[in-house]
Design an enzyme around this catalytic site. Structure first.
Site, PDB file in Angstrom:
ATOM      1  N   HIS A 254       1.347   3.776   7.236  1.00 53.86           N
ATOM      2  CA  HIS A 254       0.773   4.684   6.242  1.00 53.86           C
ATOM      3  C   HIS A 254       1.162   6.129   6.544  1.00 53.86           C
ATOM      4  CE1 HIS A 254      -2.659   1.970   4.522  1.00 53.86           C
ATOM      5  NE2 HIS A 254      -1.481   1.641   4.082  1.00 53.86           N
TER       6      HIS A 254
ATOM      7  N   ASP B 138      -7.836   6.043   4.877  1.00 56.12           N
ATOM      8  CA  ASP B 138      -7.861   4.803   5.659  1.00 56.12           C
ATOM      9  C   ASP B 138      -9.111   4.612   6.508  1.00 56.12           C
ATOM     10  OD1 ASP B 138      -5.478   4.060   4.667  1.00 56.12           O
ATOM     11  OD2 ASP B 138      -4.285   4.597   6.412  1.00 56.12           O
TER      12      ASP B 138
ATOM     13  N   SER C 140       0.805  -1.219   0.000  1.00 58.60           N
ATOM     14  CA  SER C 140       0.000   0.000   0.000  1.00 58.60           C
ATOM     15  C   SER C 140       0.842   1.274   0.000  1.00 58.60           C
ATOM     16  CB  SER C 140      -0.936   0.003   1.215  1.00 58.60           C
ATOM     17  OG  SER C 140      -0.196  -0.063   2.405  1.00 58.60           O
TER      18      SER C 140
END
Lengths: 180, 167
Positions: A96, A123, A57
């Site tokens: 992230h 998210d 990701s």
């Protein structure tokens, strides 16, 4: 018989004192690894100072199998930082980037929204049901350093336990039978 | 003493040590680079500006973003992540950072860019504080190395203001 026989013979021929020395040296290896890990925990202030990237990701920045070094300081969290966070009800931590920050004037608490560089949306779908923001206590650390590929060792070992046992067994045998 | 196993072990240890030292030197060499990036942002139009049913303000705008980030690239740079954030202060929050646009620059050749865009992410406030709000546009960048330490910095551009009324 050849090699195996030799190994068995070398185990048989050992003196008690030598066996003892080797057990200690094995113990030294294990404890020094533990010392390094715990020492890193103290220096970085993070529960897990090193994490392996498991998903794509954050590509092309971080690929699966890359290693990240984390640091957890008192400094406030700001947009753009890459953080590792735990979501309630999920076991595996996520790496992230922070894209939104709202810091409260009175209490100094932060509301943070994250997004994977390679993901299309933010998210909120990954968070617990109804959770809109991450708070400080969700965040385990921020990424400060990067080392490519090395994490593949742990990925292979967790996904193929057989290889792990073979490797540990072989190393253990090597330590026990080595004469130097 | 001079068995195959020992030689293989010594060779592997030496190779890994050299590799680790080279990685450390590559990362350290980034410190000698003193970049001088430039950036300009113009807000061309407020497309719409409203108070959402849940009470939060939301605005959509069209912008021109231009930047020259070529000096950030060194031989140890894998990519540069760049994003534009609106930053402002409200009565309740001492700092709000809302990312409006971002991009990944894979190579030095693409590091000088000009882009005409609307905000890629929603510009939503926590509450209803955006009318006549002064805000800064901040261009942040995050240098991702091939190996080693990551670098980040920003350029703050001041003097932006949202309109007085919803539209």
């Amino acid at each position: 018989m050849g090699w195996i026989g030799e190994q068995i013979d070398s185990v048989k021929s050992m003196q008690f004192r030598q066996l003892f020395t080797q057990a200690i040296s094995l113990g030294m290896i294990v404890t020094s690894a533990l010392i390094i890990w715990k020492g890193l925990m103290c220096i970085t202030g993070s529960e897990s100072p090193v994490v392996v990237v498991l998903s794509g990701s954050m590509e092309p920045g971080f690929k699966r199998g890359d290693i990240l070094f984390l640091h957890m300081s008192k400094e406030p969290i700001r947009a753009g930082e890459i953080v590792v966070f735990n979501v309630d009800g999920r076991e595996i931590p996520i790496v992230h980037r922070v894209i939104k920050v709202h810091e409260r004037e009175d209490t100094g608490e932060v509301d943070v929204l994250t997004k994977g560089d390679n993901n299309f949306g933010d998210d909120r779908l990954l968070y617990a049901q109804g959770q809109m923001w991450l708070q400080r206590h969700h965040i385990m650390g921020r990424a400060v350093g990067f080392l490519p590929y090395v994490g593949w060792v742990t990925i292979i070992m967790t996904e193929q336990p057989l290889i792990k046992y073979i490797l540990i067994g072989a190393l253990g045998l090597l330590v026990i039978t080595s004469k130097e | 003493m001079h068995s195959f196993g020992y030689r293989a072990n010594a060779l592997l240890t030496f190779a890994i040590t050299i590799l680790a030292v080279m990685c450390a030197i590559a990362s350290f060499s980034d410190n000698f680079n003193s970049p001088s990036p430039t950036s300009q942002v113009q807000v061309l139009n407020i497309n719409w500006f409203r108070n959402k049913p849940d009470g939060d303000d939301e605005v959509s705008m069209t912008m021109n973003i231009s930047a020259d980030l070529q000096s950030l690239f060194t031989w140890n740079t894998k990519q540069v992540f760049v994003f534009l954030a609106a930053e402002y202060k409200t009565r309740k929050n001492s700092l709000n950072q809302v990312s409006l646009w971002d991009g990944i620059i894979p190579a030095k050749e693409h590091a000088k860019f000009y882009i005409h865009t609307t905000n890629k992410y929603r510009f939503v406030d926590q509450g209803s504080n955006l009318r006549e709000r002064d805000f800064n546009m901040t261009l942040h960048w995050h240098v991702m190395p091939k190996t080693g330490k990551m670098f980040a910095d920003k350029i703050v551009m001041t003097g932006f203001r949202l309109p007085q009324a919803y539209r």
